[in-house]
Design an enzyme around this catalytic site. Structure first.
Site, short mmCIF file in Angstrom:
data_model
loop_
_atom_site.label_atom_id
_atom_site.label_comp_id
_atom_site.label_asym_id
_atom_site.label_seq_id
_atom_site.Cartn_x
_atom_site.Cartn_y
_atom_site.Cartn_z
CD GLN A 1 54.58 42.92 36.12
OE1 GLN A 1 53.37 42.83 36.28
NE2 GLN A 1 55.11 43.34 34.99
CG HIS B 1 51.50 46.87 36.24
ND1 HIS B 1 50.74 47.35 35.22
CD2 HIS B 1 52.30 45.93 35.70
CE1 HIS B 1 51.06 46.73 34.09
NE2 HIS B 1 52.00 45.87 34.36
CD GLU C 1 49.61 38.93 36.22
OE1 GLU C 1 48.98 39.44 35.28
OE2 GLU C 1 50.03 39.59 37.19
CG HIS C 2 53.85 38.30 35.02
ND1 HIS C 2 53.08 39.22 35.71
CD2 HIS C 2 53.48 38.38 33.72
CE1 HIS C 2 52.28 39.84 34.86
NE2 HIS C 2 52.49 39.35 33.65
CG ASP D 1 53.88 43.05 30.57
OD1 ASP D 1 53.11 42.09 30.75
OD2 ASP D 1 54.28 43.78 31.49
CG HIS E 1 16.67 9.89 28.61
ND1 HIS E 1 15.78 10.74 29.22
CD2 HIS E 1 17.83 10.60 28.44
CE1 HIS E 1 16.37 11.91 29.42
NE2 HIS E 1 17.61 11.86 28.95
#
Length: 429
Positions: free
Chosen positions: A255, A258, A322-323, A356, A415
């Site tokens: 990661q 990235h 996230e992960h 992934d 109504h």
């Protein structure tokens, strides 16, 4: 990586801070691009493509010839790998289909819910140094399963005015209807407003850098939905003495490579593992082609030791990764009690890379702590749930008085009257 031992709870928010710019720091730039594209369309798109991607384009949309040419540049082996991943992702997402729900809430009152596909969706696929063709699998496959009629894809061109061949091949394989050579803020704005070339869409999906993340949030101000505020990638590993230090380091680096604004964290109850993982990171980092990027991400990252699993879990839920990789002897404790995470990977032989690419789960996930309130992309992300109801004469008689009383109590006489007229008609007949 900074090593921290037994941090006190009052320091967690500082320790777990993400290395992202604030929305306000980027918002003005994004809104200026949006304003230009709203008024100038393709002219502004081309201006920003020249400015940011350093290329002038004659046409934004890929032609059939360009698609054929790109597909021929993808190796047979890579095509087979993409096809294997496609099959697994299709299986997992097709299994998420649900039947319509119907119930008679009161005699004569039938209510039901049906899911309808979002007709027009836009996919943003990052290019540049890491052309994320795998993200197309994660987005176009569920879009097709759901039945979206128009699937528009935008990805930044290189300096030759081309999109990476694997992106083009995967988009064509997965049923993308139109592919555009547009990246960054201008791509999100183009899909938000529509231009002479790019269709307007109803919902935008896909990850990106901090500018793309803010652009997606700005798009919601113009009646366009987004999947989630997905920004720079992040990963947290919890591990103990049962973990393999080399495996843990490889996951952290997977990661970190990235982007420079990525963040990776190890939380462990083993002091030995802290030392071993730090050594492994240095060894593995030295031979990575993207080591310069990973090194910058490592500066944002932490090795954190805590005494107990209970404390580790509390810290992880506070972060909301996230992960989330679980490499501990007592897997069930973490798997059963994790509350905030985008996607969970369990055991020494479940690398984050599997999710992934090819295991079947979706890799478009909430970052920056949004796992506390957002889900990752799944099949329902491409649907709207629509409710229906049909009431018989006996049904309106059964619930009519309750409606009249509630409407009157809220002071909404029209109504109440809509029911009263029907009840009187039935009584007179």
């Amino acid at each position: 990586m900074k090593t921290i031992y037994n941090p006190s709870k009052d320091t967690w928010s500082e320790i777990l801070e993400r290395p992202t710019q604030t929305f306000e720091a980027i918002e003005d730039t994004v809104k200026n691009v949006f304003k230009a594209i709203k008024s100038e369309g393709d002219v502004a798109i081309n201006k920003y493509t020249k400015q940011f991607d350093r290329v002038e384009l004659d046409k934004l949309q890929l032609t059939d010839n360009e698609i054929s040419e790109a597909q021929n540049l993808v190796s047979k082996e890579l095509k087979e790998a993409i096809q294997l991943a496609k099959a697994n992702i299709e299986k997992f997402h097709a299994a998420q289909k649900t039947d319509p729900v119907q119930v008679e809430t009161t005699t004569g009152v039938v209510c039901w819910q049906e899911k309808k596909p979002i007709q027009k969706v836009g996919l943003y696929i990052p290019g540049g140094t890491a052309p994320l063709f795998s993200t197309i699998l994660m987005l176009a496959i569920p879009a097709n399963i759901a039945g979206c009629k128009e699937i528009v894809l935008c990805s930044p061109p290189n300096t030759e005015g081309k999109i990476h061949p694997a992106i083009v091949y995967t988009a064509n394989l997965c049923g993308v209807t139109k592919i555009f050579k547009v990246g960054g803020i201008q791509a999100i704005a183009g899909m938000t407003f529509g231009t002479e070339s790019i269709p307007q869409v109803y919902k935008i999906f896909g990850p990106g850098n901090q500018f793309v993340t803010v652009a997606k949030q700005v798009a919601t101000q113009y009646n366009v939905a987004i999947d989630m505020p997905a920004g720079p990638s992040e990963l947290l590993v919890v591990a103990d003495d049962s973990a393999d230090a080399a495996f843990v380091a490889s996951d952290l680096l997977s990661q970190a490579e990235h982007g420079k604004d990525s963040q990776v964290i190890l939380v462990t109850t083993s002091k030995k593992l802290v030392t071993d993982v730090a050594k492994e990171i240095e060894l593995q980092l030295a031979v990575l082609p993207r080591r310069d990027i990973a090194k910058e991400a490592i500066k944002n990252s932490k090795l954190i030791y805590v005494d107990t699993d209970v404390e580790a879990l509390a810290l992880i839920n506070e972060y909301g990764p996230e992960h989330f990789i679980v490499c501990v002897e007592d897997e069930d404790f973490y798997v059963s009690n994790i509350e905030n995470a985008g996607s969970v990977f369990i055991g020494n032989y479940t690398p984050e890379s599997a999710g992934d690419y090819a295991s079947g789960t979706n890799h478009t996930l909430p970052t920056n702590g949004y796992a506390k309130q957002y889900s990752g992309v799944h099949l329902d992300s491409f649907y709207k749930a629509m409710t229906f109801q049909k009431i018989s004469k006996s049904g309106i008689q059964a619930i009519g008085n309750a409606i009249e009383l509630m409407a009157a109590a809220e002071g909404l006489e029209a109504h109440k009257n809509a029911v009263t007229l029907r009840l009187k008609s039935l009584k007179n007949n």
